[in-house]
Design a protein around this motif. Structure first.
Motif, PDB file in Angstrom:
ATOM      1  N   GLY A  18       0.838  -1.203   0.000  1.00  0.00           N
ATOM      2  CA  GLY A  18       0.000   0.000   0.000  1.00  0.00           C
ATOM      3  C   GLY A  18       0.870   1.250   0.000  1.00  0.00           C
ATOM      4  O   GLY A  18       0.690   2.156  -0.826  1.00  0.00           O
ATOM      5  N   LEU A  19       1.844   1.263   0.894  1.00  0.00           N
ATOM      6  CA  LEU A  19       2.737   2.425   0.970  1.00  0.00           C
ATOM      7  C   LEU A  19       3.546   2.568  -0.308  1.00  0.00           C
ATOM      8  O   LEU A  19       3.715   3.677  -0.832  1.00  0.00           O
ATOM      9  N   ALA A  20       4.042   1.426  -0.818  1.00  0.00           N
ATOM     10  CA  ALA A  20       4.867   1.480  -2.017  1.00  0.00           C
ATOM     11  C   ALA A  20       4.071   2.075  -3.172  1.00  0.00           C
ATOM     12  O   ALA A  20       4.561   2.934  -3.916  1.00  0.00           O
ATOM     13  N   LEU A  21       2.808   1.650  -3.301  1.00  0.00           N
ATOM     14  CA  LEU A  21       1.955   2.153  -4.380  1.00  0.00           C
ATOM     15  C   LEU A  21       1.695   3.641  -4.192  1.00  0.00           C
ATOM     16  O   LEU A  21       1.789   4.438  -5.133  1.00  0.00           O
ATOM     17  N   LEU A  22       1.393   4.004  -2.960  1.00  0.00           N
ATOM     18  CA  LEU A  22       1.113   5.410  -2.657  1.00  0.00           C
ATOM     19  C   LEU A  22       2.322   6.283  -3.008  1.00  0.00           C
ATOM     20  O   LEU A  22       2.199   7.301  -3.699  1.00  0.00           O
ATOM     21  N   PHE A  23       3.497   5.856  -2.556  1.00  0.00           N
ATOM     22  CA  PHE A  23       4.695   6.648  -2.815  1.00  0.00           C
ATOM     23  C   PHE A  23       4.978   6.727  -4.314  1.00  0.00           C
ATOM     24  O   PHE A  23       5.358   7.782  -4.835  1.00  0.00           O
ATOM     25  N   ALA A  24       4.816   5.592  -4.993  1.00  0.00           N
ATOM     26  CA  ALA A  24       5.100   5.579  -6.431  1.00  0.00           C
ATOM     27  C   ALA A  24       4.182   6.551  -7.150  1.00  0.00           C
ATOM     28  O   ALA A  24       4.620   7.325  -8.017  1.00  0.00           O
ATOM     29  N   LEU A  25       2.897   6.546  -6.791  1.00  0.00           N
ATOM     30  CA  LEU A  25       1.939   7.443  -7.442  1.00  0.00           C
ATOM     31  C   LEU A  25       2.267   8.891  -7.122  1.00  0.00           C
ATOM     32  O   LEU A  25       2.214   9.757  -8.002  1.00  0.00           O
ATOM     33  N   LEU A  26       2.624   9.142  -5.873  1.00  0.00           N
ATOM     34  CA  LEU A  26       2.951  10.517  -5.483  1.00  0.00           C
ATOM     35  C   LEU A  26       4.170  11.012  -6.256  1.00  0.00           C
ATOM     36  O   LEU A  26       4.193  12.125  -6.772  1.00  0.00           O
ATOM     37  N   LEU A  27       5.191  10.154  -6.338  1.00  0.00           N
ATOM     38  CA  LEU A  27       6.409  10.571  -7.024  1.00  0.00           C
ATOM     39  C   LEU A  27       6.149  10.802  -8.509  1.00  0.00           C
ATOM     40  O   LEU A  27       6.825  11.610  -9.141  1.00  0.00           O
ATOM     41  N   ASP A  28       5.185  10.067  -9.042  1.00  0.00           N
ATOM     42  CA  ASP A  28       4.898  10.172 -10.468  1.00  0.00           C
ATOM     43  C   ASP A  28       3.976  11.352 -10.769  1.00  0.00           C
ATOM     44  O   ASP A  28       3.845  11.759 -11.921  1.00  0.00           O
ATOM     45  N   SER A  29       3.336  11.861  -9.726  1.00  0.00           N
ATOM     46  CA  SER A  29       2.384  12.944  -9.968  1.00  0.00           C
ATOM     47  C   SER A  29       3.137  14.236 -10.227  1.00  0.00           C
ATOM     48  O   SER A  29       4.322  14.356  -9.949  1.00  0.00           O
ATOM     49  N   ALA A  30       2.448  15.188 -10.724  1.00  0.00           N
ATOM     50  CA  ALA A  30       3.094  16.422 -11.155  1.00  0.00           C
ATOM     51  C   ALA A  30       3.428  17.324  -9.979  1.00  0.00           C
ATOM     52  O   ALA A  30       4.188  18.269 -10.124  1.00  0.00           O
ATOM     53  N   TYR A  31       2.855  17.040  -8.824  1.00  0.00           N
ATOM     54  CA  TYR A  31       2.933  18.020  -7.733  1.00  0.00           C
ATOM     55  C   TYR A  31       4.150  17.915  -6.850  1.00  0.00           C
ATOM     56  O   TYR A  31       4.468  18.811  -6.096  1.00  0.00           O
ATOM     57  N   VAL A  32       4.813  16.755  -6.882  1.00  0.00           N
ATOM     58  CA  VAL A  32       5.849  16.528  -5.874  1.00  0.00           C
ATOM     59  C   VAL A  32       7.127  17.301  -6.176  1.00  0.00           C
ATOM     60  O   VAL A  32       7.615  17.319  -7.301  1.00  0.00           O
ATOM     61  N   ARG A  33       7.644  17.943  -5.145  1.00  0.00           N
ATOM     62  CA  ARG A  33       8.957  18.579  -5.253  1.00  0.00           C
ATOM     63  C   ARG A  33      10.009  17.630  -4.696  1.00  0.00           C
ATOM     64  O   ARG A  33       9.691  16.725  -3.946  1.00  0.00           O
ATOM     65  N   LEU A  34      11.238  17.869  -5.041  1.00  0.00           N
ATOM     66  CA  LEU A  34      12.339  17.044  -4.536  1.00  0.00           C
ATOM     67  C   LEU A  34      12.112  15.553  -4.828  1.00  0.00           C
ATOM     68  O   LEU A  34      12.403  14.702  -4.014  1.00  0.00           O
ATOM     69  N   ALA A  35      11.573  15.262  -6.002  1.00  0.00           N
ATOM     70  CA  ALA A  35      11.211  13.875  -6.323  1.00  0.00           C
ATOM     71  C   ALA A  35      12.423  12.955  -6.247  1.00  0.00           C
ATOM     72  O   ALA A  35      12.354  11.881  -5.672  1.00  0.00           O
ATOM     73  N   ARG A  36      13.546  13.413  -6.818  1.00  0.00           N
ATOM     74  CA  ARG A  36      14.715  12.541  -6.854  1.00  0.00           C
ATOM     75  C   ARG A  36      15.211  12.230  -5.435  1.00  0.00           C
ATOM     76  O   ARG A  36      15.483  11.087  -5.089  1.00  0.00           O
ATOM     77  N   PHE A  37      15.244  13.268  -4.611  1.00  0.00           N
ATOM     78  CA  PHE A  37      15.702  13.070  -3.230  1.00  0.00           C
ATOM     79  C   PHE A  37      14.751  12.124  -2.489  1.00  0.00           C
ATOM     80  O   PHE A  37      15.178  11.185  -1.821  1.00  0.00           O
ATOM     81  N   SER A  38      13.447  12.363  -2.641  1.00  0.00           N
ATOM     82  CA  SER A  38      12.477  11.530  -1.935  1.00  0.00           C
ATOM     83  C   SER A  38      12.602  10.071  -2.364  1.00  0.00           C
ATOM     84  O   SER A  38      12.527   9.160  -1.552  1.00  0.00           O
ATOM     85  N   ARG A  39      12.811   9.909  -3.689  1.00  0.00           N
ATOM     86  CA  ARG A  39      12.899   8.543  -4.207  1.00  0.00           C
ATOM     87  C   ARG A  39      14.071   7.819  -3.534  1.00  0.00           C
ATOM     88  O   ARG A  39      13.954   6.692  -3.076  1.00  0.00           O
ATOM     89  N   ILE A  40      15.195   8.491  -3.465  1.00  0.00           N
ATOM     90  CA  ILE A  40      16.377   7.861  -2.867  1.00  0.00           C
ATOM     91  C   ILE A  40      16.150   7.647  -1.369  1.00  0.00           C
ATOM     92  O   ILE A  40      16.480   6.592  -0.817  1.00  0.00           O
ATOM     93  N   ALA A  41      15.541   8.634  -0.723  1.00  0.00           N
ATOM     94  CA  ALA A  41      15.313   8.527   0.722  1.00  0.00           C
ATOM     95  C   ALA A  41      14.413   7.332   1.041  1.00  0.00           C
ATOM     96  O   ALA A  41      14.648   6.599   2.001  1.00  0.00           O
ATOM     97  N   ILE A  42      13.382   7.127   0.201  1.00  0.00           N
ATOM     98  CA  ILE A  42      12.469   6.010   0.466  1.00  0.00           C
ATOM     99  C   ILE A  42      13.146   4.678   0.145  1.00  0.00           C
ATOM    100  O   ILE A  42      12.915   3.662   0.793  1.00  0.00           O
ATOM    101  N   PHE A  43      14.038   4.716  -0.843  1.00  0.00           N
ATOM    102  CA  PHE A  43      14.677   3.471  -1.266  1.00  0.00           C
ATOM    103  C   PHE A  43      15.796   3.065  -0.318  1.00  0.00           C
ATOM    104  O   PHE A  43      16.082   1.878  -0.144  1.00  0.00           O
ATOM    105  N   LEU A  44      16.416   4.053   0.317  1.00  0.00           N
ATOM    106  CA  LEU A  44      17.630   3.814   1.096  1.00  0.00           C
ATOM    107  C   LEU A  44      17.519   2.663   2.116  1.00  0.00           C
ATOM    108  O   LEU A  44      18.440   1.849   2.209  1.00  0.00           O
TER     109      LEU A  44
END
Lengths: 438, 296
Positions: free
Chosen positions: B95-121
């Protein structure tokens, strides 16, 4: 068609040869039959041990004995090391020498993984107390290892805090219980000690003190008596204190327990002679504040202790250089130089009587609070009694952990857990086909 | 070289090329599995005291070990525990993975690259280390969060699930996110023209397109859950509430290396393998129509 098969066969052969490079040493295994005959040329031995600084000790030996070169392979200690040795023995690549805890030695013997070295060790038998010697012979005529260190149990306690709470050093377990109540009443955060459901060796030592005989050999049959009166008495004593809430139930050697020892919310620890090393690293703030006393007794006026831990040096059954291996093990555990190194470098409490008598300077941790540490230890050690360990201690010890964990959770009587240990052990031995006396 | 002899040049080549794969398969898959089956059908029999030479021999016992493994109540209690734990992990983590993926893919998110790495770390942190880190946070006297005993009997399942979710979300998020990026942008434009909001696009375009990837991550997660071992084993010394047979795989480890019974361990492994197969393929069968029917 033929060429095709040939091509496949050739390819397979090449690959197998490459893949199985590890077995190229097999020709070396040929002279294995000449086990105890004197080897020609330098012999090299592999020694599995977890004693600290053993490489330094071995370096001294290697220097003096160019013909017998020992290589130390450092192991993780405890049950994992025993499992690893048994697996290696089964796979046929066991080391020549192995550090064997007394309780695991019977499972090594049962798996036919260690050699009978009775002939080579007859001369050193008088070096050791009868109790320790019994642990490496299981009461038979065979000798399966040379004792290295022993772990007679004593009571470690915080001298300063005992004074603060106005309690005397308990002479009997009844006094210990009373002291536990007083301390916990004075400060609900403080406990006199903890019952550890993760340390079967500790519990076994306390049972030995009470006179338990978990295993014994009668004729050609094993007798299992884990739920005997002595053990049940010990279990119910601790169970009562835990249920009353005056003794903690944190397992030993956890960060939680370390913290309690360090900050003075746990005031005592019934432990073995190797305790100083643990206290020094886990409770550095207590330096100079801990002292030792004999374990509390079951009946006033008695004087008994038990063993927690201790190990021996065994020679593996498949070693090609048995004579050389025994020679090294004998030097390490009975020669004054070997023992001196063991004490100074590996911090062990030597099993050899002469070695124990030679101990002088107390551990630094106890220099102020217990300058006569080794003299006390020797007196206490003389009062320790052990029992024969059975061939499936791993099963019993694991049953201890699970059964006492469960008792702590369900608040059920501890004597029932002792019953579970007995039943599990007997069922396992029966399944394997051991002859059991009833 | 077969060609020069004028034999059957074209038919030997495939076998030659296949040889490495076949040899590797035999050496590292077929032989170990075969050996496990072999062990599962045998047992040592001891005579007398079991001391000394020749008192112990290996005998063939047929299906005895397998029967005992299936009949072992502790194994099925372990399955039940893992089922509860797994349901928790699967739902929350995916559920969280899907939510995060959708959020990162949406147009609104800032710092997408950083967030992606932070969640993946956290995925890069080894399971043992993660369990120890969390273990220290859970211990009553060390935890910064007071008032809850995270390792009590009632909480320990959640505490372990938390470690798995923490460690696994990033990986699954990345799989889903990568799949999201592969969806042609024109679909979204079309949806937008039809007046769909971002939320509607996420729910009615992106998620349906993601179904095969969701199924893939679910199967992986089911298999990982069935094999849960690291978290409970690492946390066990800290607490009285995790038994040595908490999960089925822990029982295998205990049998093989603590109580020295390789034969029972082999038999239990086979049972676990069977259950894994049934669950994973069962799940695939249930969802097959949806997932691959559409994408093909």
């Amino acid at each position: 068609m033929r060429t095709q098969r040939l091509a496949i066969a050739a390819a397979l052969a090449t690959l197998f040869a490459a893949g199985c490079g590890g077995t190229a040493e097999t020709p070396e295994a040929a002279p294995a039959t000449a086990a105890s005959s004197a080897p020609a040329g330098p012999v090299s031995l592999i020694y599995w041990t977890w004693a600290p600084n053993m490489d330094k000790i071995v370096a001294v030996w290697n220097q003096a004995n160019p013909d017998i070169q020992v290589t130390v392979s450092k192991q993780a200690g405890g049950d994992d090391a025993a499992a690893k040795f048994l697996t290696a023995a089964k796979a046929g690549n066991a080391p020549d020498l192995v550090q064997a805890e007394y309780q695991h030695l019977p499972s090594f013997i049962a798996a036919d993984a260690v050699a009978d070295i009775a002939a080579e060790t007859a001369a050193v038998k008088p070096e050791f107390s009868a109790g320790l010697w019994g642990l490496v012979t299981l009461g038979t005529d065979a000798v399966y290892a040379i004792p290295q260190d022993s772990g007679p149990m004593m009571l470690y306690y915080r001298k300063d805090l005992f004074e603060k709470y106005g309690i005397a050093v308990p002479k009997t377990w009844a006094e210990y219980a009373e002291a536990a109540r007083i301390v916990h009443k004075a400060d609900p955060k403080v406990y006199l000690g903890s019952f550890s459901s993760k340390d079967p060796g500790w519990f076994a030592g306390l049972a030995q003190q009470a006179g338990a005989q978990w295993w014994s050999i009668s004729g050609e049959a094993w007798k299992v008596g884990i739920n005997d009166t002595a053990t049940t008495k010990v279990a119910d004593f601790w169970g009562g204190l835990v249920q009353e809430g005056v003794i903690d139930d944190q397992p030993y050697f956890t960060p939680e327990w370390n913290k309690a020892l360090n900050n003075g919310t746990q005031l005592s620890w019934p432990s073995a002679v190797w305790g100083p090393g643990v206290l020094e690293s886990n409770a550095p703030k207590g330096k100079g504040k801990w002292a030792i006393a004999p374990l509390p007794q079951w009946n006033a006026g008695e004087n008994f202790s038990g063993f927690w831990g201790g190990s021996s040096t065994a020679v593996s059954a498949t070693s090609k250089n048995r004579a050389a291996a025994v020679k090294f093990a004998t030097w390490l555990n009975t020669d004054p130089q070997g023992i001196d190194l063991l004490v100074k470098e590996a911090f062990v409490y030597p099993a050899s009587g002469k070695g124990q008598a030679a101990l002088g300077t107390p551990p630094a941790y106890f220099a102020e609070s217990q300058p006569d540490f080794w003299q006390q230890a020797a007196t206490i050690g003389a009062s320790a009694r052990g029992f024969t360990f059975g061939p499936n201690v791993g099963v019993t010890y694991n049953a201890y952990k699970d059964a006492f964990d469960k008792a702590l959770q369900d608040k059920s009587p501890f004597s029932a857990s002792v019953g579970t240990m007995q039943d599990t052990t007997v069922a396992d031995m029966r399944k394997s086909g051991f002859t059991l006396a009833q | 070289m077969a060609r020069t002899r004028g034999g059957a040049p074209r038919s030997s080549a495939p076998y030659l090329f296949l040889t490495p794969a076949i040899v590797l398969f035999l050496l590292f898959l077929a032989v170990p599995i075969g050996y496990t089956v072999h062990l599962a059908l045998r047992r040592t029999r001891v005579s007398g005291l079991g001391l000394g030479k020749g008192s112990r021999r290996e005998v063939f016992v047929g299906l005895d070990n397998l029967r005992a493994a299936v009949a072992d109540g502790e194994l099925w209690a372990g399955w039940l525990r893992v089922l509860g734990y797994g349901a928790l992990v699967l739902v929350v983590m995916l559920g969280l993975a899907l939510l995060f993926a959708l959020l990162l893919d949406s147009a609104y998110v800032r710092l997408a690259r950083f967030s992606r790495i932070a969640i993946f770390l956290p995925y890069a942190v080894p399971g043992v280390v993660a369990s120890l880190l969390w273990g220290f946070l859970y211990l009553p006297s060390l935890t910064p969060i007071g008032g809850i005993d995270f390792l009590s009997a009632s909480a320990v399942t959640y505490s372990m699930a938390n470690v798995a979710v923490w460690g696994g979300t990033g990986f699954n998020m990345l799989v889903l996110y990568t799949n999201l990026r592969a969806i042609p942008r024109s679909y979204y434009e079309a949806a937008r023209m039809d007046g769909a909001s971002e939320l509607a696009i996420a729910l009615r375009v992106k998620i349906p397109m993601l179904v095969p990837a969701i199924i893939l991550t679910t199967v992986f997660s089911i298999i990982a859950t069935i094999q849960v071992f690291t978290e409970p084993t690492t946390l066990r010394p800290f607490s009285n509430t995790i038994s040595s047979t908490w999960s089925p795989l822990m029982k295998v480890y205990r049998d093989a290396f603590v109580t020295g019974d390789l034969y029972s361990a082999a038999a239990t492994s086979l049972v676990i393998a069977a259950v894994s197969l049934v669950l994973s393929f069962g799940f695939l069968r249930v969802v097959r129509g949806r997932a691959f029917g559409e994408s093909r």
